[in-house]
Write a protein that holds these residues in place. Structure first.
Motif, PDB file in Angstrom:
ATOM      1  N   ARG A 164      49.535  39.764  22.715  1.00  0.00           N
ATOM      2  CA  ARG A 164      48.551  39.322  24.105  1.00  0.00           C
ATOM      3  C   ARG A 164      49.250  38.110  24.407  1.00  0.00           C
ATOM      4  O   ARG A 164      49.449  36.908  23.784  1.00  0.00           O
ATOM      5  CB  ARG A 164      46.607  39.298  23.902  1.00  0.00           C
ATOM      6  N   TYR A 166      48.488  33.956  24.768  1.00  0.00           N
ATOM      7  CA  TYR A 166      47.557  32.374  24.101  1.00  0.00           C
ATOM      8  C   TYR A 166      47.934  31.387  24.473  1.00  0.00           C
ATOM      9  O   TYR A 166      49.381  31.114  24.550  1.00  0.00           O
ATOM     10  CB  TYR A 166      47.353  33.269  23.137  1.00  0.00           C
ATOM     11  N   GLU A 258      43.133  33.403  25.716  1.00  0.00           N
ATOM     12  CA  GLU A 258      43.589  33.973  26.153  1.00  0.00           C
ATOM     13  C   GLU A 258      44.355  33.391  27.763  1.00  0.00           C
ATOM     14  O   GLU A 258      43.203  33.582  28.352  1.00  0.00           O
ATOM     15  CB  GLU A 258      43.279  35.564  26.023  1.00  0.00           C
ATOM     16  N   PRO A 261      45.396  37.170  31.436  1.00  0.00           N
ATOM     17  CA  PRO A 261      44.614  38.764  30.840  1.00  0.00           C
ATOM     18  C   PRO A 261      45.058  39.616  32.053  1.00  0.00           C
ATOM     19  O   PRO A 261      44.660  40.524  31.473  1.00  0.00           O
ATOM     20  CB  PRO A 261      43.160  38.254  30.815  1.00  0.00           C
ATOM     21  N   GLU A 262      45.087  39.658  33.478  1.00  0.00           N
ATOM     22  CA  GLU A 262      45.764  40.832  33.653  1.00  0.00           C
ATOM     23  C   GLU A 262      46.052  41.549  34.355  1.00  0.00           C
ATOM     24  O   GLU A 262      46.362  42.051  34.439  1.00  0.00           O
ATOM     25  CB  GLU A 262      45.325  39.925  35.413  1.00  0.00           C
ATOM     26  N   ARG A 305      36.533  39.188  32.294  1.00  0.00           N
ATOM     27  CA  ARG A 305      37.349  38.336  32.443  1.00  0.00           C
ATOM     28  C   ARG A 305      36.743  36.861  33.358  1.00  0.00           C
ATOM     29  O   ARG A 305      35.958  38.018  35.181  1.00  0.00           O
ATOM     30  CB  ARG A 305      38.505  39.135  32.942  1.00  0.00           C
ATOM     31  N   THR A 311      39.889  32.401  31.835  1.00  0.00           N
ATOM     32  CA  THR A 311      40.688  32.588  30.150  1.00  0.00           C
ATOM     33  C   THR A 311      39.352  34.032  29.869  1.00  0.00           C
ATOM     34  O   THR A 311      38.243  34.133  30.673  1.00  0.00           O
ATOM     35  CB  THR A 311      39.637  31.366  29.721  1.00  0.00           C
ATOM     36  N   PRO A 312      38.988  34.734  29.217  1.00  0.00           N
ATOM     37  CA  PRO A 312      38.365  35.670  28.817  1.00  0.00           C
ATOM     38  C   PRO A 312      36.933  35.005  28.098  1.00  0.00           C
ATOM     39  O   PRO A 312      36.679  34.204  27.640  1.00  0.00           O
ATOM     40  CB  PRO A 312      39.003  36.356  26.868  1.00  0.00           C
TER      41      PRO A 312
END
Length: 317
Positions: A164, A166, A258, A261-262, A305, A311-312
């Motif tokens: 992931r 970050y 994160e 994220p997509e 999301r 951001t998560p």
């Protein structure tokens, strides 16, 4: 002279540091231990140990002999074990090499479970992501991230870790949130991960549906250690990609966020490697099986999301 017994005595003297402790561990008179080592030196026609009144020092020949003797004794122990139903209760020393991040964040937190299952295995973990001379250093196997390229090694895949992307809040406050992976190559700074074998900084890969993007990161710092890489991202030096298990706690504490994220990142395959000249012993086999179940049991965090902030967000119960 019983050379095998003398070899065992010599190894124990080296490991304990003096004749007195070795004699105690072996439950033998000190004079017997001394005489057996002297007989071994006479047989080999070389000095293995330099003795003083306070300590024992291993000579260059002694260090070489110790490594080979340890390997031979380990193989004998494994052979004896295979003839005595060691499949159900493997035993002995197991030397494993792995990167510090794998040791600290993946393996060591779960070792109590391993030792409860296999209490007779003594595990020696060498921490580092370096080239290993498996025979000379008596290393049984190594845990490595990425597909192995050394054709002299046998590799068994034990799982995959999803990467992931970050960044730290401080970094995002300075540079803002990237909206597309291309932004990382144009308007952002990343932390580079230097592949020591290839001698180059690894690229970053992203996938969203049919769209695939691979970028060469713009970096002010590159490192070749996963822990240092993660620490550099936390310090706000740049954006980085790491396996989710390494960053989950930091995300929960607000130390990392994160981003993108997509976009799916590539996965990092994990392999256990060992030299072709060594058979897969029972103790290595059970460690590999245990490690494979451990990696497969890692759960991906489930987050909703927020497209506005990218951001998560935590899932609401």
């Amino acid at each position: 002279m019983d050379q095998l017994s003398a070899m065992r005595v010599f190894v124990r003297v080296v490991e304990t540091g003096n004749f007195t402790r070795a004699a105690s561990a072996l439950k033998m008179p000190k004079t017997t231990v001394t005489n057996m080592v002297q007989a071994l030196e006479t047989h080999l026609r070389t000095t293995l140990l330099n003795r003083t009144t306070r300590r024992v020092m291993v000579t260059t020949d002694g260090a070489l002999y110790y490594e080979r003797a340890l390997q031979i004794l380990s193989e004998i122990e494994e052979l004896d074990g295979s003839m005595s139903n060691s499949q159900t209760q493997p035993s002995g020393r197991l030397r494993v090499e792995m990167a510090g991040a794998f040791a600290d964040l993946l393996v060591i937190p779960h070792l109590c479970d391993f030792h409860q299952r296999y209490p007779q295995i003594q595990l020696d973990i060498g921490v580092g992501d370096r080239l290993v001379d498996y025979i000379a250093e008596n290393v049984d196997c190594a845990l490595r991230g990425g597909t192995p390229t050394d054709q002299s090694l046998v590799a068994r895949k034990v799982g995959e870790l999803k990467l992931r992307t970050y960044a730290s809040p401080a970094y995002l406050q300075r540079f803002g949130y990237p909206k597309h992976p291309d932004d990382l190559a144009k308007n952002h700074i990343s932390v580079g991960y230097l592949n020591a074998t290839a001698g180059r900084v690894l690229t970053m890969e992203f996938c969203r549906g049919e769209e695939v993007v691979e970028i060469a990161p713009r970096y002010a710092l590159s490192v070749n250690d996963a822990r240092s890489y993660l620490n550099a991202v936390v310090a706000g030096i740049g954006i980085g990609q790491v396996p989710g298990f390494m960053a989950d706690d930091l995300v929960e504490r607000g130390t990392l966020e994160e981003i993108l994220p997509e976009w799916e990142c590539e996965t990092l395959p994990l392999y256990i490697v060992y030299p072709q000249t060594r058979h897969l012993s029972n103790k290595v086999r059970v460690f590999v099986d245990w490690l494979a179940k451990l990696v497969q049991g890692l759960k991906e965090p489930h987050r909703l999301r927020d497209p506005e902030r990218n951001t998560p967000q935590p899932v609401l119960a």
